[in-house]
Scaffold this active site. Structure first.
Site, PDB file in Angstrom:
ATOM      1  N   ASP A 172      77.557 -25.718  10.398  1.00  0.00           N
ATOM      2  CA  ASP A 172      76.417 -24.707   9.469  1.00  0.00           C
ATOM      3  C   ASP A 172      76.050 -25.508   8.448  1.00  0.00           C
ATOM      4  O   ASP A 172      76.055 -26.748   8.182  1.00  0.00           O
ATOM      5  CB  ASP A 172      76.997 -23.557   9.077  1.00  0.00           C
ATOM      6  CG  ASP A 172      78.156 -23.549   8.174  1.00  0.00           C
ATOM      7  OD1 ASP A 172      77.787 -23.715   6.797  1.00  0.00           O
ATOM      8  OD2 ASP A 172      79.197 -23.979   8.545  1.00  0.00           O
ATOM      9  N   HIS A 479      80.440 -27.234  18.406  1.00  0.00           N
ATOM     10  CA  HIS A 479      79.673 -26.305  17.433  1.00  0.00           C
ATOM     11  C   HIS A 479      78.978 -26.892  16.428  1.00  0.00           C
ATOM     12  O   HIS A 479      79.400 -27.282  15.584  1.00  0.00           O
ATOM     13  CB  HIS A 479      80.717 -24.997  17.047  1.00  0.00           C
ATOM     14  CG  HIS A 479      80.117 -23.945  16.142  1.00  0.00           C
ATOM     15  ND1 HIS A 479      79.549 -22.960  16.834  1.00  0.00           N
ATOM     16  CD2 HIS A 479      79.765 -23.626  14.857  1.00  0.00           C
ATOM     17  CE1 HIS A 479      78.960 -22.318  15.580  1.00  0.00           C
ATOM     18  NE2 HIS A 479      79.143 -22.756  14.665  1.00  0.00           N
ATOM     19  N   ASP A 527      85.586 -26.363  25.046  1.00  0.00           N
ATOM     20  CA  ASP A 527      84.369 -27.166  25.067  1.00  0.00           C
ATOM     21  C   ASP A 527      83.239 -26.491  24.999  1.00  0.00           C
ATOM     22  O   ASP A 527      82.492 -26.646  26.044  1.00  0.00           O
ATOM     23  CB  ASP A 527      84.438 -28.544  25.699  1.00  0.00           C
ATOM     24  CG  ASP A 527      83.479 -29.710  25.196  1.00  0.00           C
ATOM     25  OD1 ASP A 527      82.875 -29.389  24.202  1.00  0.00           O
ATOM     26  OD2 ASP A 527      83.219 -30.479  26.215  1.00  0.00           O
ATOM     27  N   GLU A 536      84.369 -26.549  16.183  1.00  0.00           N
ATOM     28  CA  GLU A 536      83.485 -27.073  15.464  1.00  0.00           C
ATOM     29  C   GLU A 536      83.912 -28.567  14.620  1.00  0.00           C
ATOM     30  O   GLU A 536      85.120 -28.709  14.879  1.00  0.00           O
ATOM     31  CB  GLU A 536      83.557 -26.349  14.186  1.00  0.00           C
ATOM     32  CG  GLU A 536      82.326 -26.321  13.317  1.00  0.00           C
ATOM     33  CD  GLU A 536      81.938 -25.001  12.354  1.00  0.00           C
ATOM     34  OE1 GLU A 536      80.987 -24.973  11.551  1.00  0.00           O
ATOM     35  OE2 GLU A 536      82.796 -24.123  12.295  1.00  0.00           O
TER      36      GLU A 536
END
Length: 568
Positions: A172, A479, A527, A536
């Site tokens: 993020d 991710h 995955d 992540e």
């Protein structure tokens, strides 16, 4: 035999060191194995050892342990057990070269995570993120947006703060002081340990962000450090940083963040002295201010509630004794002052237990032991000797665990449940073993470090290398909002050399929970870009991977630069 698979380190094995593999089999008797070169010729052969049940994997397994030979055909070797063939791997000098490649790629990921600057790369480049170019709100003037923030009424609470720069912590667009501090420390530790200054540019990028997050003289909490800056609401995947439309919010200063700056700024004052004395002096001042501020504000904690309904992780921590110990160790090494040595002696913490558990952003005492063991600056000889003994004792315990586990991992939590980011614990143990090997000269510890990499690079119950681009069957769909080609072909794939969090018994996201419900701990991974709890990535994990891979490469061959290239 009803089921079997041959799991190996898919990067490879350096000559003269253990070649270890795990074979899934319920056979009660040993099986024949052959090590075959690229032409299919058998170079070595033997029998497996029957290990038996491996609870972490939920399987019955055998193990193979031999010595990797030197090879003039360095790639595409395979291990064949009872007719079943492993993934290909390298041997000898080529394996050592691949570890050097891995170290460089792992370090380069930090550059690709930079915020506030264009990323110049032909494949993974992008515009600067969070500099205020529409629709981006920018980090140049960020204020707390929570109406109930207890510090809004203070002088600093309602004005904007310039928190540009730094690294996006993970998949993020959040930037967090505690994870940045650990990442900076790892890079500077590599420089202090090896003398190679090539990582200093990247370390300074993160450190400048931390320095900007320290409250200046005149604020009610001068010297304290903001915990984080991140989106006001979570965004979806994929999303380029410069296209992020969310308002940004700053999280209140915390004691843990402030001790983190004290630690890495004190470390920087030592490391930078020979490269930039003016910057070193600036760091020393920042470290002193942070130590004093945290000492006078000892219980300002990051909490889950404070981060609720925002687009960032809580990074909650209500026990900062280890952060204080870490900062004290770095300041003691810098100054030799009795105040800091007293703080360590009266911490009430057990260094051996902490090192054996491994470090992460919440548990940083092991970093202090790694610094003290180097004996830098004003560190007392007794402190260095004691820290080296701690590392050796913890490493002996890790070797015992490696020998007992079916996939030869040093990670075996007492309750059997793998934590979020379990791969980072394996890397933490690898750094401990590497340091013990250096300080004692005991080759068993270096072999243990190699076993940690075996696990991460394919010798695990998932059968996947947990590092992108390294292995015929490697993770490829992490991710991440920008490295999101698995979701949208217009975005780039993950760059090589990125380690994912790995098995997580909590299965804390819907994708992992649906796909892996009821799985044994080491198989609680998928995955899939939707699995933030198992797949992540983070800057701290990759910094640790860079250090471990570089240590292995330089131990095996003359060192070369671990610098962070600006292009593929």
């Amino acid at each position: 035999m009803t089921t079997h698979a041959v799991r190996v380190n898919q990067l490879g094995y350096p000559a003269g060191w253990p070649l270890g593999a795990t074979v899934v089999s319920d056979s009660p008797t040993p099986l024949r194995w052959q090590l075959r070169d690229p032409s299919g010729t058998t170079a070595a052969a033997g029998e497996t050892s029957v290990h038996g049940p491996d609870p972490a994997a939920g399987e019955t397994v055998h193990t193979v342990t031999t010595t990797a030979p030197a090879s003039t055909d360095p790639t595409d070797w395979v291990l064949v057990v009872d007719g079943v063939q492993s993934a290909p791997f390298a041997l000898g000098a080529r394996a050592a070269d691949r570890y050097r490649d891995l170290a460089r790629d792992a370090a380069r990921f930090l550059y690709l995570q930079r915020s506030g600057t264009p990323i110049a790369d032909p494949r993974f480049g992008r515009p600067a993120g969070h500099v205020g170019t529409a629709p981006n709100r920018g980090d140049g003037s960020v204020a707390c947006h929570r109406a109930d923030c207890p510090r809004r009424r203070l002088l600093f609470g309602c004005r904007g703060h310039d928190l540009r720069g730094g690294w996006y912590d993970a998949g993020d667009h959040g930037k967090y002081a505690v994870t940045t501090a650990v990442t900076v420390w790892l890079l500077q530790h590599a420089v202090e340990r090896s003398g190679d200054p090539n990582l200093l540019d990247e370390a300074r990028w993160g450190l400048e962000f931390l320095l900007s997050a320290q409250l200046p003289t005149g604020d009610p909490d001068a010297g304290m450090v903001f915990a984080a800056v991140h989106d006001a609401r979570w965004t979806g995947l994929p999303l380029r940083p410069d296209a992020d439309p969310q308002p940004r919010t700053v999280r209140i200063p915390t004691t843990a963040a402030t001790y983190g700056l004290a630690a890495v700024a004190a470390q920087a004052a030592r490391v930078w002295e020979v490269h930039d004395p003016v910057f070193a002096a600036r760091c020393r001042t920042a470290a002193d201010r942070a130590w004093n501020a945290a000492t006078h504000n000892p219980v300002v904690y990051a909490t889950v509630a404070e981060a609720a309904d925002t687009g960032g992780g809580p990074y909650d921590d209500s026990d900062v004794r280890d952060e204080r110990y870490w900062a004290a160790a770095e300041l003691a090494a810098l100054t030799g002052a009795e105040e800091y040595r007293y703080a360590m002696l009266h911490s009430g913490l057990d260094p051996v237990a902490a090192v054996h558990e491994g470090f992460d952003w919440r548990s940083v005492l092991p970093l202090a032991q790694l610094t003290l063991a180097l004996g830098p600056g004003w560190t007392a000889a007794s402190a260095a000797t004691g820290a080296r003994a701690v590392l050796a004792t913890a490493s002996e315990m890790l070797l015992t665990t490696i020998a007992a586990e079916g996939h030869a991992t040093p990670y075996a939590p007492p309750d059997g449940r793998y934590c979020w980011g379990s791969n980072s614990r394996v890397l933490a143990h690898a750094l401990t073993l590497a340091a013990a090997a250096d300080h004692t000269g005991d080759a068993r510890f270096f072999a243990g470090e190699l076993a940690c990499l075996d696990y991460l690079l394919g010798r695990n119950a998932t059968g996947f290398s947990q590092v992108t681009g390294y292995g015929a069957r490697a993770v490829a769909r992490p991710h991440h909002r920008f490295f999101a080609q698995a979701i949208d072909p217009a975005y780039p794939p993950a760059p090589p050399g990125v380690v994912v969090g790995g098995p997580n018994s909590g299965l804390d996201d819907p994708v992992a929970a649906m796909a892996r419900s009821g799985a044994p701990p080491q198989k609680c991974w998928i995955d899939d870009p939707g699995s933030w709890a198992t797949n992540e990535v983070t800057i701290g994990w990759n910094a640790a991977l860079a250090l471990v891979a570089n240590h292995v490469a330089t131990h095996l061959a003359p060192p070369r630069s671990l610098g962070t290239p600006r292009a593929a």
